[in-house]
Every structure is written in structure tokens, then in C-alpha cells.
Design an enzyme around this catalytic site. Structure first.
Site, PDB file in Angstrom:
ATOM      1  CG  HIS A 219     -56.759  42.394 -22.000  1.00 29.30           C
ATOM      2  ND1 HIS A 219     -56.319  41.914 -22.889  1.00 29.30           N
ATOM      3  CD2 HIS A 219     -55.744  42.550 -20.779  1.00 29.30           C
ATOM      4  CE1 HIS A 219     -55.318  41.992 -21.696  1.00 29.30           C
ATOM      5  NE2 HIS A 219     -54.600  42.832 -21.088  1.00 29.30           N
ATOM      6  CB  SER A 223     -54.475  35.143 -18.351  1.00 30.23           C
ATOM      7  OG  SER A 223     -53.406  36.673 -18.556  1.00 30.23           O
ATOM      8  CE  LYS A 247     -43.248  32.744 -14.771  1.00 25.12           C
ATOM      9  NZ  LYS A 247     -43.292  32.022 -13.871  1.00 25.12           N
ATOM     10  CG  ASP A 248     -43.923  37.936 -20.280  1.00 24.62           C
ATOM     11  OD1 ASP A 248     -44.159  36.403 -20.054  1.00 24.62           O
ATOM     12  OD2 ASP A 248     -45.415  38.910 -20.369  1.00 24.62           O
ATOM     13  CD  GLU A 291     -38.004  27.834 -44.858  1.00 19.75           C
ATOM     14  OE1 GLU A 291     -37.288  26.880 -45.474  1.00 19.75           O
ATOM     15  OE2 GLU A 291     -37.749  28.462 -43.989  1.00 19.75           O
TER      16      GLU A 291
END
Lengths: 429, 188
Positions: A219, A223, A247-248, A291
Site C-alpha cells: 500500500h 499496486s 473483479k476479485d 507433494e
């Protein structure tokens, strides 16, 4: 820092005013993921994965805390307590599969998040700290995931614990005592299982703490975006809410569809049948692999089969750790002033070669330790380090980047003059 | 936010003032909220007794060796259960009281199975705050009424395990049970 045109939180409700005065938590949320956080208007779906990773962390903590209510970290009963969860506990099967597949989902999302960072050079100034913290989160995730996989105390759990702690045994002089100290014994047993459970419970909260730092650091400059051009004026941004919450939210829906397909239709697709056999210290499974999310690094570990000054075992361990630690130096290895791969034609080609190389290492890490896989692993490992240590630093001196747009608005609308907010009051340009 | 005068960002507003976007928003949030609420179900349900706990919900007891005046303690759902073979004197003492005068009015017959009025099966859990009352084992304090006595807060139960004195609100609970033969009972 926020942009000068960021909306200010102004509560009208008296309760919210009271809250804002005493503990401005709503203000924090408003400025972090609300209308008070201006975000570049051109973020693609590749910018969804941070939020998705946060969702996965919450998912893992919630399902994990629930599982810990039913699991017993004792080598005598651990395996049975997993079967108890699967058969007796109400919805236990769903919660355990949600946790196991949640780990895979978390890593899948993180890999896309990391490769987004590679392509758009999100690690470059002024965002180095975000990147460094991200690598720390990834290392913590690897440790947490590994220790979680030991808890069911099946064959893969046991031999995974033995092999991975064996890595520390490769360190000269202190290696052997260190491995014994880590395990609290000469082989994985109750002491190891108990401490792994304790740490597996604690580390996710450490991750959550580093995630807060990661977001805090984000922040400060705000971004990044697909053009790599910094925000110049108000028309370059939109408020996080409602634009990116929506959008998220859409991205989360798509993610949940894929996740639930695994959870409900193929919950064991990413696991190993051997882990449904109780741990047996006297018999190693024929084909032991970690894994899937560790495969590239496992391939690098196994690529070193010859002694060269140092023993092969130590080379493998050093290379495996170096493969991740090299990411810490990425902000200084890549010298090009252009961020986005969209404007770096040569870099873009090498990026996709790296993706192919990583995909190959993924495949090789899950393949048996025999030829031709070993030789291909060696070539792929060599290229991996070549990319980060040679190609990336040299690229900037040869490459002629494509012309950058003047601004994000120009990249989106063709010209700043077309912006609805042109001559906005808070223009920083 | 966009205004309707701005052609680039204009939104279609129907005559009744409802936008298409309003509908989409409400629909999307409703689906998300429903999904979120359904997710709570397994998270709450997992804390309820698991199937292995529920499977322990019956207890079979052989009472052939239980002489009049003797008691045994058994375990039912991880809690003590008292089985007492009442002596004729204890039965008379219990029947001598008018149930109407009691805090929790029940007769001995209400609390036993017909044909086996001398076998009293009660949970060994005080109805006050859940302590185990004394009186089932030899030599323990049976309280002022010869039945059971809870040492935690001084509740006295009579020979039919009915509350007679002290803070407990009701008689010791009689669990569901049945005789599968003359000397075998199944609780639960």
C-alpha cells in the site's frame, strides 16, 4: 501513502463515528480494500491471485483449526485419528479433503502469483520489499506444508519426514547432530510428530503476520499494473471498491468452482495412495515423491549425482535452497528499467522458456529417479540458474524495449484527453 | 461514481428507477451469502458427537449377582449409572411418601419397570450441577433419606432416588432401559 485523490472515510452513522474515533478499524478497511484505495484501472485477472492466496490462507486456518479438534499428534494413534476424522466425525471427510486440497490450491495460486511477478517484474523498485516478504511467505508455506504432510503418519508422511530432515544431514560437520536434534531422535518418531504438529499449527499465524507486512508494503507505492507505468493522475485509477472487489469476487467464484471440482469429485487426485498405509520405519515405498508443489525443487535436489569438490548430496541441498534464495536477489539481478514483460520482447521470450523449464522440472520431480530423467533434470536445473544468474542480468544490455505508453489512461483509452476525469483536482503529474 | 450525464459511463436506468446492475448485484451477493451460510453447517456440525461416540450409546448389564440392598455402578454414555436392588424396607419407605408432596412428584412405580419394582436404575448425575452422588457403594453416605447424597452442594435423594432436600431441582434421571431377560438390562 495513498494518492492525493483517494476518497476519505467520512462516517455519517453515529455508531461508526464513535468507532472511528476510538478504534478506526472501519477506516483501515476502507483505506485497504475499500473505496479509499485507488488502484490502477487496467489490472488484469492476473492480479486476482493475491486475494485468492489470502482466501486460501484463511481457508487453511479455519479447516486446520477444526481438524486439530479431532486429530491426535501421537505416533501411536495419529493414523487412526485421521481415519476417525474420515469416518466418524460429522463432515470430517469434507473438512480433511478441504484442507488437503486447500494446500494444493494455495500453492497453485501462489505459483501463478509468483509468475505474475516474474512476467511484470513486480519485484522492481519501488516494490522490492513486497517481493522479499513474498519470498519469505513462500518459504514459510513450504515448511508448513511439509510438516502438515507428516501429520497423517502414513508411509509418505514418515519417509517424507526422514528424507527432508535428511537434507540437513548433508551440511558438513553439524549436519548429523542437527538432523538428530530436529527429529528429537535417530528417525522420525513421536517426538518429531509432536513438534511438527506444534509448528504446523503455529506457522500459519506467522504467515498471516508476514502477509500483513506484505500488504502494508504494497500500500506504500500502490499496486503495479500490466503496463508497468506508474500511476500519474486520477484517471489512471479506480477505487478498489466496488471495481476490484467485484473483479476479485468473480475470480474467487471461478477459483471455488475448480477447487470444489477437486474437493468433491477427485479429492485424492493430488495425494499418494501410499499415505493410506500406516508409517512403517522398516519399509520404504517403492516410489517416494513429495507433494506436487515441491516437485521442481525436488528435481533440482536429485539432479546432483556426482561429487565435485563437495559431495553430491551437499550440492543437491545447496542447489535446492539456492533455487528459491535466488529470488531474493531478483530486484537487483534484473537491471532493465522497464517493468512489464509486455514491452520487453526479448525478456518475454526468455520468460516463456523459464516457464517451460519450470514445467519440465515439475514433471521431472514427480518422475522416478532413473535415466533419462536424471540427465534431463541436470540440464533443466542448469538452465534454471542460467536464467536468473546470467540471462536476466545481461538481457537489459542487449534488449531494446518497445515504446511505453505515456500513462495507464493512454494505454487503456488511447489518450489522456479521453478520460472522464481529465484535469482531475488531484492530478499528481 | 458515474453519472448518467456522462455518455462514456452512462448506465441504463429503467422507468421505475431500477438499474440492471442492481439486479446483478443483489443476485451475486445472495448466491455468495447462501454459499457462505451453507459452509457454516459442516463447521458447526463437526463439533457434535461423532459416530463412534454415538455408537457407545447402549450399555448391557448382567444383574444376576445383585443381592437386595446392593448397588452397582456402571457406565452409560461416559457417565455413571446406578443400579440398585431395593430391599423390602426401602420399597416401603419409598411408597410411604405421597408423591404429591414431593418437589418432583413421581412414585416408585413411575420410576421402575413393572414386574421389576425392586430394580432401580438411575443416572449417577446429580440434577443440580452434575456431580456424582454418594450412596451406591458400601459405606458411603446415603443422606438423610437412605438413598443418595450429593456431597457437592448437599442434595439428599430418597430410596427411589427422588430429590427430598437440597438445591437439586428434580429426581435422579431414569434412563431408557429394558429387561432383555430376567437378569439382563440394556440401557439406552
Amino acid at each position: 501513502m495513498s494518492f492525493p485523490w483517494a476518497k476519505q472515510y467520512e462516517p455519517t452513522n453515529p455508531v461508526m463515528k464513535f468507532m472511528d474515533e476510538k478504534l478506526p478499524l472501519p477506516r483501515l478497511v476502507y483505506n485497504a480494500v475499500g473505496a479509499g484505495y485507488p488502484v490502477p484501472r487496467n489490472l488484469s485477472y492476473m492480479w486476482n491471485f493475491g486475494v485468492l492466496a489470502g482466501f486460501c490462507l484463511v481457508l487453511q486456518i479455519v479447516t486446520g483449526v477444526v481438524l486439530a479438534m479431532h486429530y491426535a499428534a501421537n505416533s501411536g494413534v495419529a493414523f487412526d485419528s485421521i481415519e476417525h476424522i474420515m469416518r466418524d466425525v460429522n463432515w470430517g471427510w469434507a473438512i480433511r479433503y478441504a484442507h488437503a486440497n486447500g494446500a494444493s490450491a494455495f500453492f497453485a495460486v501462489i505459483y501463478l502469483h509468483i509468475f505474475r511477478g516474474f512476467y511484470y517484474s513486480s519485484y522492481k523498485a519501488p516494490r522490492e520489499m513486497i517481493w522479499l516478504l513474498g519470498v519469505v511467505i513462500y518459504l514459510l508455506m513450504m515448511a508448513t506444508g511439509f510438516m502438515g504432510y507428516v501429520l497423517p503418519w502414513g508411509q509418505m508422511s514418515f519417509w517424507g519426514a526422514k528424507v527432508i530432515t535428511g537434507l540437513f544431514g548433508a551440511i558438513p560437520v553439524v549436519g548429523e547432530p542437527l538432523q538428530v536434534w530436529l527429529l528429537g531422535g535417530y528417525a522420525p518418531d513421536n517426538a518429531a510428530l509432536n513438534r511438527f504438529f506444534s509448528l504446523h499449527f503455529m506457522l500459519p499465524f506467522v504467515i498471516a503476520g508476514v502477509v500483513i507486512l506484505h500488504i502494508w508494503a504494497l500500500h506504500i507505492p500502490g499496486s503495479s499494473n500490466p503496463t508497468g507505468v506508474e500511476v500519474k493522475s486520477e484517471s489512471d485509477t479506480v477505487p478498489f471498491h466496488p471495481y476490484y472487489t467485484a473483479k476479485d469476487g468473480f475470480g474467487l467464484g471461478v477459483f471455488l468452482l475448480i477447487y470444489c471440482a477437486f474437493l468433491f469429485f477427485m479429492p485424492n487426485a493430488l495425494g499418494h495412495p501410499d499415505n493410506y498405509i500406516p508409517a512403517n520405519p522398516l519399509s520404504t515405498p517403492a516410489h517416494i515423491v513429495p507433494e506436487w508443489y515441491y516437485w521442481p525443487f525436488y528435481a533440482i535436489l536429485r539432479a546432483f549425482t556426482f561429487d565435485f569438490i563437495l559431495p553430491a548430496k551437499l550440492w543437491g541441498v545447496l542447489a535446492m535452497f539456492a533455487a528459491i534464495l535466488v529470488w531474493f536477489f531478483l530486484p537487483w539481478l534484473d537491471k532493465s528499467p522497464v517493468r512489464s514483460g509486455n514491452y520487453r520482447p526479448l525478456f518475454r521470450k526468455f520468460f516463456w522458456v523459464l516457464v517451460a523449464d519450470m514445467a519440465l522440472l515439475f514433471y521431472l520431480g514427480g518422475a522416478p529417479a532413473e535415466e533419462p530423467y536424471v540427465m534431463i533434470s541436470q540440464i533443466a536445473t542448469a538452465y534454471y540458474f542460467l536464467h536468473f544468474l546470467v540471462i536476466l542480468p545481461l538481457l537489459s544490455s542487449f534488449e531494446r524495449p518497445d515504446p511505453l505508453p505515456f500513462s495507464i489512461t493512454e494505454a487503456v483509452l488511447g489518450s489522456d484527453d479521453k478520460a472522464a476525469l481529465k484535469d482531475g483536482a488531484g492530478s499528481a503529474a | 461514481m458515474a453519472t448518467t450525464t456522462d455518455t462514456a459511463n452512462s448506465e441504463v436506468v429503467a422507468e421505475d428507477g431500477v438499474r440492471r446492475r442492481d439486479f446483478i448485484e443483489i443476485a451475486a451477493v445472495s448466491v455468495a451469502a447462501t454459499g457462505g451460510l451453507i459452509t457454516i453447517l459442516p463447521l458447526v456440525s463437526q463439533m457434535a458427537p461423532s459416530k463412534d461416540v454415538l455408537a457407545e450409546s447402549t450399555t448391557e448389564l448382567d444383574i444376576s449377582a445383585l443381592e437386595p440392598g446392593q448397588s452397582i455402578k456402571a457406565v452409560f454414555r461416559k457417565q455413571p449409572v446406578f443400579v440398585r436392588n431395593l430391599t423390602p424396607a426401602e420399597i416401603d419407605a419409598a411408597n410411604a411418601v405421597d408423591p404429591g408432596d414431593l418437589r418432583d412428584s413421581q412414585s416408585l412405580a413411575d420410576r421402575t419397570i413393572e414386574g421389576h419394582e425392586n430394580i432401580l436404575v438411575v443416572m449417577g448425575v446429580c440434577t443440580h450441577l452434575g456431580c456424582v452422588p454418594l450412596g451406591a457403594a458400601e459405606g458411603e453416605n446415603k443422606g438423610e433419606f437412605g438413598g443418595y447424597f450429593c456431597p457437592c452442594h448437599g442434595s439428599h435423594y430418597d430410596t427411589a432416588a427422588r430429590i427430598r432436600k437440597g438445591p437439586a431441582p428434580s429426581n435422579l434421571e431414569v434412563p431408557d432401559y429394558s429387561f432383555t431377560s430376567d437378569t439382563t438390562i440394556v440401557i439406552g
